[in-house]
Scaffold this motif. Structure first.
Motif, mmCIF file in Angstrom:
data_model
loop_
_atom_site.group_PDB
_atom_site.id
_atom_site.type_symbol
_atom_site.label_atom_id
_atom_site.label_comp_id
_atom_site.label_asym_id
_atom_site.label_seq_id
_atom_site.Cartn_x
_atom_site.Cartn_y
_atom_site.Cartn_z
ATOM 1 N N ASP A 441 -2.661 -8.898 3.449
ATOM 2 C CA ASP A 441 -2.474 -9.213 2.047
ATOM 3 C C ASP A 441 -3.222 -8.686 1.059
ATOM 4 O OD1 ASP A 441 -0.975 -10.118 0.022
ATOM 5 O OD2 ASP A 441 -1.262 -12.251 0.143
ATOM 6 N N GLY A 442 -3.051 -7.371 0.755
ATOM 7 C CA GLY A 442 -3.837 -6.731 -0.519
ATOM 8 C C GLY A 442 -3.270 -5.485 -0.872
ATOM 9 N N THR A 443 -3.703 -4.552 -1.869
ATOM 10 C CA THR A 443 -2.939 -3.510 -2.219
ATOM 11 C C THR A 443 -2.953 -2.398 -1.064
ATOM 12 O OG1 THR A 443 -5.347 -2.507 -2.976
ATOM 13 C CG2 THR A 443 -3.979 -4.049 -4.142
ATOM 14 N N ILE A 444 -2.211 -1.553 -1.373
ATOM 15 C CA ILE A 444 -2.123 -0.134 -0.433
ATOM 16 C C ILE A 444 -3.438 0.342 -0.464
ATOM 17 C CG2 ILE A 444 -1.126 2.102 -0.422
ATOM 18 C CD1 ILE A 444 1.531 0.964 -1.659
ATOM 19 N N ARG A 445 -4.102 0.525 -1.567
ATOM 20 C CA ARG A 445 -5.342 1.147 -1.419
ATOM 21 C C ARG A 445 -6.336 0.441 -0.619
ATOM 22 N NH1 ARG A 445 -10.366 2.741 -3.526
ATOM 23 N NH2 ARG A 445 -10.149 4.665 -4.790
ATOM 24 N N GLU A 446 -6.371 -0.943 -0.672
ATOM 25 C CA GLU A 446 -7.005 -1.724 0.311
ATOM 26 C C GLU A 446 -6.857 -1.660 1.697
ATOM 27 O OE1 GLU A 446 -8.328 -5.252 -2.924
ATOM 28 O OE2 GLU A 446 -6.545 -5.434 -1.776
ATOM 29 N N ASN A 447 -5.663 -1.609 2.102
ATOM 30 C CA ASN A 447 -5.213 -1.336 3.440
ATOM 31 C C ASN A 447 -5.608 -0.003 3.895
ATOM 32 O OD1 ASN A 447 -3.414 -3.633 4.552
ATOM 33 N ND2 ASN A 447 -3.075 -3.952 2.393
ATOM 34 N N THR A 482 -0.442 -1.328 -5.553
ATOM 35 C CA THR A 482 0.560 -2.316 -5.281
ATOM 36 C C THR A 482 0.364 -3.255 -4.280
ATOM 37 O OG1 THR A 482 2.272 -0.790 -5.845
ATOM 38 C CG2 THR A 482 2.910 -2.384 -4.601
ATOM 39 N N GLN A 483 0.442 -4.546 -4.415
ATOM 40 C CA GLN A 483 0.453 -5.652 -3.339
ATOM 41 C C GLN A 483 1.457 -5.527 -2.349
ATOM 42 O OE1 GLN A 483 -2.127 -7.761 -2.946
ATOM 43 N NE2 GLN A 483 -3.097 -7.318 -4.869
ATOM 44 N N VAL A 484 1.111 -5.651 -1.100
ATOM 45 C CA VAL A 484 2.148 -5.311 0.122
ATOM 46 C C VAL A 484 2.531 -6.539 0.612
ATOM 47 C CG1 VAL A 484 0.962 -3.063 0.633
ATOM 48 C CG2 VAL A 484 0.267 -4.971 1.921
ATOM 49 N N GLY A 485 1.993 -7.655 0.502
ATOM 50 C CA GLY A 485 2.141 -8.945 0.971
ATOM 51 C C GLY A 485 1.623 -9.380 2.277
ATOM 52 N N GLU A 486 1.663 -10.465 2.726
ATOM 53 C CA GLU A 486 1.055 -10.684 4.173
ATOM 54 C C GLU A 486 1.821 -10.049 4.990
ATOM 55 O OE1 GLU A 486 0.131 -14.823 6.783
ATOM 56 O OE2 GLU A 486 1.036 -15.116 4.789
ATOM 57 N N LYS A 487 1.005 -9.324 5.782
ATOM 58 C CA LYS A 487 1.588 -8.559 6.929
ATOM 59 C C LYS A 487 2.565 -7.376 6.526
ATOM 60 C CE LYS A 487 1.341 -11.868 10.532
ATOM 61 N NZ LYS A 487 2.049 -12.825 11.604
ATOM 62 N N GLY A 488 2.315 -6.883 5.110
ATOM 63 C CA GLY A 488 3.275 -6.000 4.714
ATOM 64 C C GLY A 488 4.580 -6.400 4.400
ATOM 65 N N ALA A 489 4.743 -7.681 4.111
ATOM 66 C CA ALA A 489 6.037 -8.046 3.939
ATOM 67 C C ALA A 489 7.077 -7.401 3.009
ATOM 68 C CB ALA A 489 5.978 -9.621 3.687
ATOM 69 N N ARG A 490 6.486 -6.890 1.919
ATOM 70 C CA ARG A 490 7.132 -6.199 1.042
ATOM 71 C C ARG A 490 7.605 -4.854 1.223
ATOM 72 N NH1 ARG A 490 3.484 -8.512 -4.120
ATOM 73 N NH2 ARG A 490 3.443 -10.730 -3.679
ATOM 74 N N LEU A 491 7.064 -4.510 2.448
ATOM 75 C CA LEU A 491 7.446 -3.182 2.848
ATOM 76 C C LEU A 491 8.533 -2.911 4.061
ATOM 77 C CD1 LEU A 491 3.920 -1.416 2.660
ATOM 78 C CD2 LEU A 491 5.819 -1.395 0.839
ATOM 79 N N SER A 492 9.305 -1.592 4.350
ATOM 80 C CA SER A 492 10.062 -1.743 5.425
ATOM 81 C C SER A 492 9.068 -1.376 6.650
ATOM 82 C CB SER A 492 11.128 -0.571 5.200
ATOM 83 O OG SER A 492 10.544 0.762 5.075
ATOM 84 N N GLY A 493 9.597 -1.269 7.855
ATOM 85 C CA GLY A 493 8.903 -0.956 8.878
ATOM 86 C C GLY A 493 8.438 0.316 8.938
#
Length: 596
Positions: A441-447, A482-493
């Motif tokens: 749960d962080g930004t795209i940059r942080e991930n 952009t925040q991706v949410g926990e385990k990238g929940a805001r993004l598609s597979g």
């Protein structure tokens, strides 16, 4: 600089008494604890001074011919001074003890987390995330509460006991015989209930750990639960665990209530008996005491019985703390460590691997997961591993990463035996793209830059472009922030997988591990990711496990495995022509039917 052998990570807790472990954990805070103890005695002085001063004032009033009324004001002034000092001294005491407790709490949690980073991957197959979370949070908190309890309850009790006995021995030594009768009662109470309280606290801890596991499972399964309308079943599963925690907690509360009630009745009976006996002794002069002594002795006996009662009631709290120390010790004592200390560091990797008769067998399993595995991989070569489920493909990947070590045979990296290397330094040159991307749960940059420092936006953008991820990232309102949410929940597979590829690209690895990286994607996402993977694989030694054989057609060599052994090695065209295992697998996926 701290001696590493004195750190919680290096300390050997095995077979150690919990109290000794607790003292070790506080070794860096000894000065603060000693200073806090001194301040505690000073700030607590009104409790045991007031009965003595009250007795003196009563004696002045009862025997005016022997005393001056000015002595009342003198004793009142002493009382006032003793009371007022409690405010500043209590502040300094709490600050000192709190600083020690919070510092220990932080260091202990850090030590547990560092130990978890050193434990082998196999350890995590035997332990649930919920159990480990409980140890880091609840158990450490219990130890911190034990520290405060030792001061607030146990420390107070011992101070009161010591002062009450000392003053009584000076003013009315014969009364000590009466006092002594209460101590065996307390000892018997504590010893009789100690085992039952300890057992029930252990059971409660285990149930709470199980409940934590169930909660984590429930949250992870919510998409499946909703998709199949299984909300009722999920709630029943978690409610069963909650009820077991409730029942275990009730049993702890029940035995604590019995413990407290029996103690209270017994000691108040002795308090009443003390008052009657002191009054009788004064009236008959069986023991030469004054009216003030009656008040003092009754006050001190109440203090003594209250102290013994406090010690008895502190047993559950102490046992919870001891149980927490033992629980944390399960992690800190665990010998299942990845052994890297003292081994040669890896400063560069070209990507040559040589497997010589490598075998591996998981603990508790008779059959080998991999056996007689021999393979020479040249730098920059792409090796695809295929085979039916259980063939040993994932085990080979884990051997390459160094998560596990061969139980037989050797693996050479650039001519150096992997068993002699510090694998932590080797993994700096390795990147893994798993089947399911792991995002936090962080930004795209942080991930993308996880674990890296001072990475420019231009470098991140380049990695995203090469991973075919920039097309969707640039359209997001906050771009790489952009925040991706926990385990990238805001993004598609597919989006998560492309970010995983960008994370690998930006590290410029020499060894690349692709574990079913496209198996869970639709055809459009697979095409984008396959294109990105080809860029990522270029010039790097790559090990690929793929369910879809169409994605490995261009591999330099394909290794077909069955039951842990290599059955055949070759290019796609070569293996299709042989009619062997790979040909059968390929025909099955292409719609043909060949016998096993």
């Amino acid at each position: 600089m701290q001696n590493p052998h004195n750190s919680p990570l290096e300390h050997r807790f095995s077979g150690e008494h919990p109290l000794r472990t607790l003292l070790f954990l506080y070794r860096e805070e000894r000065t603060r604890l000693i200073w806090g103890a001194v301040l505690y005695v000073i700030k607590h002085s009104p409790v045991w001074v007031m009965p003595l001063m009250t007795a003196r004032i009563i004696d002045i009033v009862a025997e005016p011919e022997k005393h001056s009324l000015n002595e009342i004001w003198f004793n009142a002034g002493i009382l006032l001074a003793i009371l007022i000092q409690n405010i500043p001294v209590n502040y300094l005491c709490v600050r000192s003890i709190s600083h020690a407790a919070r510092s220990m709490e932080t260091r202990l949690r850090s030590a547990i987390c560092r130990r978890l980073q050193h434990l082998s991957i196999g350890y995590y197959t035997r332990q649930s995330a919920g159990t480990l979370q409980t140890k880091v949070l609840r158990d450490v908190e219990s130890i911190e509460q034990l520290t405060r309890g030792l001061f607030d309850s146990v420390g107070t009790a011992f101070i009161n006991l010591g002062f009450a006995l000392a003053v009584t021995a000076y003013r009315a030594p014969w009364f000590l015989v009466f006092f002594a009768g209460s101590i065996p009662v307390a000892v018997i109470l504590v010893r009789s209930l100690h085992k039952h309280v300890s057992e029930r606290n252990t059971k409660l801890r285990q149930e709470i750990e199980q409940m934590s596991n169930r909660v984590i499972e429930m949250t992870n399964l919510i998409p499946i639960t909703r998709a199949h309308g299984l909300e009722t079943s999920a709630l029943e599963r978690i409610e069963n665990s909650l009820e077991r925690v409730r029942d275990a907690g009730l049993k702890v509360d029940e035995i604590n209530s019995v413990f407290g009630a029996i103690s209270w009745v017994v000691f108040n009976f002795f308090n009443s008996a003390c008052l009657v006996f002191a009054a009788w002794a004064c009236a008959t002069q069986f023991i030469p005491i004054t009216l003030g002594d009656i008040v003092m002795l009754t006050g001190y006996f109440g203090m003594l019985t209250g102290s013994v009662l406090a010690l008895a009631n502190s047993a559950p709290m102490i046992l919870r703390g001891y149980e927490a120390v033992r629980s944390i010790g399960e992690v800190l004592e665990c010998p299942d460590l990845e052994q890297n200390e003292g081994k040669a560091p890896v400063n560069a990797v070209s990507g040559e691997f040589r497997f010589s008769d490598v075998g591996f067998r998981y603990e508790g399993v008779e059959a080998h997961a991999v056996r007689d595995f021999s393979l020479h991989v040249r730098p920059g070569e792409t090796i695809a591993l295929v085979g039916p489920s259980g063939a040993g493909k994932s085990t080979v990947l884990n051997l390459v990463i160094g998560f596990i070590r061969p139980t037989s045979g050797t693996i050479l990296i650039d001519g150096r035996d992997m068993a002699a290397l510090d694998l932590r330094t080797y993994r700096r040159f390795v990147s893994v793209v798993p089947q399911e991307s792991i995002l936090f749960d962080g930004t795209i940059r942080e991930n993308i830059t996880y674990g890296m420092k001072s990475v420019s936006d231009e470098r991140i953008t380049t990695a995203l472009r090469d991973a075919n991820a920039w097309e969707f990232v640039e359209k997001l309102p906050e771009g790489i922030q952009t925040q991706v949410g926990e385990k990238g929940a805001r993004l598609s597979g597919g989006q998560k997988q492309r970010l995983a590829i960008a994370r690998a690209l930006i590290r410029d690895p020499r060894v690349l591990i692709l574990d079913e990286a496209t198996s869970a994607l639709d055809s459009e996402s697979e095409a984008l990711i396959q294109e990105a993977l080809e860029r990522l694989m270029k010039g790097r030694t790559t090990f690929v496990v793929a369910h879809r054989l169409s994605t490995i057609r261009n591999a330099d060599r394909i290794v077909a495995m069955r039951a842990g052994r290599i059955e055949e090695i070759g290019s796609h065209d070569e293996l299709v022509k042989t009619g062997g295992l790979y040909s059968q697998l390929h025909a099955r996926q292409s719609g043909g039917r060949l016998e096993e």
